[in-house]
Design a protein around this motif. Structure first.
Motif, short mmCIF file in Angstrom:
data_model
loop_
_atom_site.label_atom_id
_atom_site.label_comp_id
_atom_site.label_asym_id
_atom_site.label_seq_id
_atom_site.Cartn_x
_atom_site.Cartn_y
_atom_site.Cartn_z
N GLY A 59 0.83 -0.87 0.06
CA GLY A 59 0.12 0.01 0.00
C GLY A 59 0.98 1.34 -0.11
O GLY A 59 1.74 1.40 -0.98
N GLY A 97 -9.27 0.39 -2.92
CA GLY A 97 -8.30 -0.03 -1.95
C GLY A 97 -7.14 0.63 -1.98
O GLY A 97 -6.27 0.60 -1.18
N GLY A 124 -1.98 5.52 5.74
CA GLY A 124 -1.94 4.36 4.81
C GLY A 124 -3.01 4.73 3.96
O GLY A 124 -3.73 5.65 3.79
N GLY A 128 -4.53 -0.94 3.08
CA GLY A 128 -3.71 -1.34 4.20
C GLY A 128 -4.38 -0.94 5.70
O GLY A 128 -4.30 -1.77 6.85
N ALA A 178 -5.68 -8.93 -2.39
CA ALA A 178 -6.01 -7.44 -2.59
C ALA A 178 -7.40 -6.94 -2.06
O ALA A 178 -8.18 -7.83 -2.39
CB ALA A 178 -5.87 -7.34 -3.87
N GLN A 209 2.83 12.68 16.93
CA GLN A 209 3.22 11.82 15.93
C GLN A 209 4.45 12.38 14.98
O GLN A 209 4.12 13.63 14.98
CB GLN A 209 2.34 11.10 15.26
CG GLN A 209 1.54 10.14 15.81
CD GLN A 209 0.49 9.45 14.91
OE1 GLN A 209 0.40 9.83 13.98
NE2 GLN A 209 -0.07 8.49 15.56
N PRO A 210 5.26 11.86 14.48
CA PRO A 210 6.37 12.59 13.72
C PRO A 210 5.94 12.68 12.19
O PRO A 210 6.34 12.03 11.21
CB PRO A 210 7.36 11.35 13.65
CG PRO A 210 6.82 10.08 13.92
CD PRO A 210 5.55 10.32 14.52
#
Ligand SMILES: Cc1cc2nc3c(=O)[nH]c(=O)nc-3n(C[C@H](O)[C@H](O)[C@H](O)COP(=O)(O)OP(=O)(O)OC[C@H]3O[C@@H](n4cnc5c(N)ncnc54)[C@H](O)[C@@H]3O)c2cc1C
Length: 292
Positions: A59, A97, A124, A128, A178, A209-210
């Motif tokens: 992904g 997806g 994502g 994912g 998939a 978060q980074p």
């Protein structure tokens, strides 16, 4: 005739993958495929099955660590527009997806549909996110999904209803090759309220978060009763490092890589931290990131 004859327009060999992963490291794919259509994808998967070639789906590469040796067989990306459509119908939103989860969240908010906004900041794709049931402490993507279309390893398309899927903490029963698309059943809410909430959530996530630094990934699943970051901190391992891989100061469950870091550095750091947390606290940390 080789197995790839006739598919050369979307299958390449010896393709570097580091730039496709958030950790920016790891070896190449023996074969890398970017099908432009569903027909391309089905034909590819059927040929892989006939040749017994290992095949996997990449992904946005935010939850995988590819080893330096690279990947055998065929690695598939659903980056093409054919796998990225998003459409709203009443209180539900259907998304390909391969599309970024962030794009679906924004489209849902624009249509006045609430539920997924809590997941803002997860870097994502829809595929994912569903594969690993991505989420935070309050909700996860599986809470909102009503139907998923998948392609199995034999090249057959199937539709899974809510009743045919199970989701638990960072885990889902949807493990077909998939995830082609997913439909989410959401709740109507005013755009203004949703936008306000999303902005607030975004600020909180950015602080933790980074989000700006790209060569990063989340290492472990949260153990019961604590976050993985708190656990690592409690074990006194905040400053642990291996080669060019170190832990993020404001959340030590994230690894940060310097430019010369390798996949081996990350694997070693993961192993060291897991072992020391086990020794010092008796807590067995489970890896969140997949090592390929
Ligand atoms: C900065 C940062 C913050 C993060 N924050 C969170 C967070 O708050 N919560 C959280 O849960 N996770 C978080 N993660 C982890 C990661 O972003 C999620 O797991 C994300 O959903 C992975 O999606 P991806 O498209 O990048 O998948 P990849 O990393 O490319 O792949 C992960 C797995 O999903 C499979 N997969 C991918 N696409 C498909 C598809 N279409 N069909 C079938 N299988 C597929 C792959 O085969 C692989 O097994 C974070 C990661 C980073 C780097």
């Amino acid at each position: 005739m080789s197995w790839v004859t006739g598919l050369e327009h979307f299958v390449r060999n010896d393709e570097p993958l580091a730039s496709r992963c958030w950790l920016r490291c790891g070896g190449p794919a023996a074969f890398f495929a970017e099908p432009a259509t569903m027909d391309d994808l089905v034909e590819l998967v059927k040929r892989c099955a006939a040749e017994s070639l290992p095949v996997r789906l990449l992904g946005n590469g935010s939850n995988v660590l590819i080893k330096s040796a690279g990947l055998e067989g065929v690695t598939i990306s659903l980056d093409a527009p054919a796998f990225g459509a998003v459409s709203v119908d009443g209180n539900s939103i259907k998304a390909g997806g391969g599309v970024a989860l962030a794009h679906v969240i924004t489209a849902a908010a624009g249509a006045g549909l609430a539920g997924l906004e809590q997941l803002i900041g997860i870097p994502g794709t829809v595929g994912g996110a569903l594969h690993g049931n991505s989420g935070d402490r309050t909700t996860d993507v599986g809470d909102w999904v009503s139907q998923v279309t998948v392609l199995d390893r034999a090249g057959e398309v199937r539709t899974l209803s809510k009743e045919q899927m199970t989701f638990s903490y960072r885990s889902s029963s949807v493990d077909e090759l998939a995830i082609l698309d997913a439909t989410f059943q959401l709740e109507p809410e005013s755009n203004d309220e949703l936008t306000r909430r999303m902005q607030k959530l975004w600020i909180v996530k950015r602080a933790k978060q980074p989000t700006g630094e790209k060569a990063t990934a989340c290492l472990f699943k949260d153990p019961i009763g604590m976050t993985a970051g708190e656990t690592i901190e409690q074990a006194g391992l905040k400053t642990a490092r291996s080669g060019g891989a170190s832990l993020l100061d404001r959340d030590p469950n994230f690894v940060l890589l310097s430019q010369d870091a390798s996949s081996d550095d990350v694997v070693k750091l993961l192993d060291d931290v897991r072992e020391q947390v086990s020794q010092k606290l008796g807590v067995e940390l489970e890896t969140a990131i997949q090592i390929w």
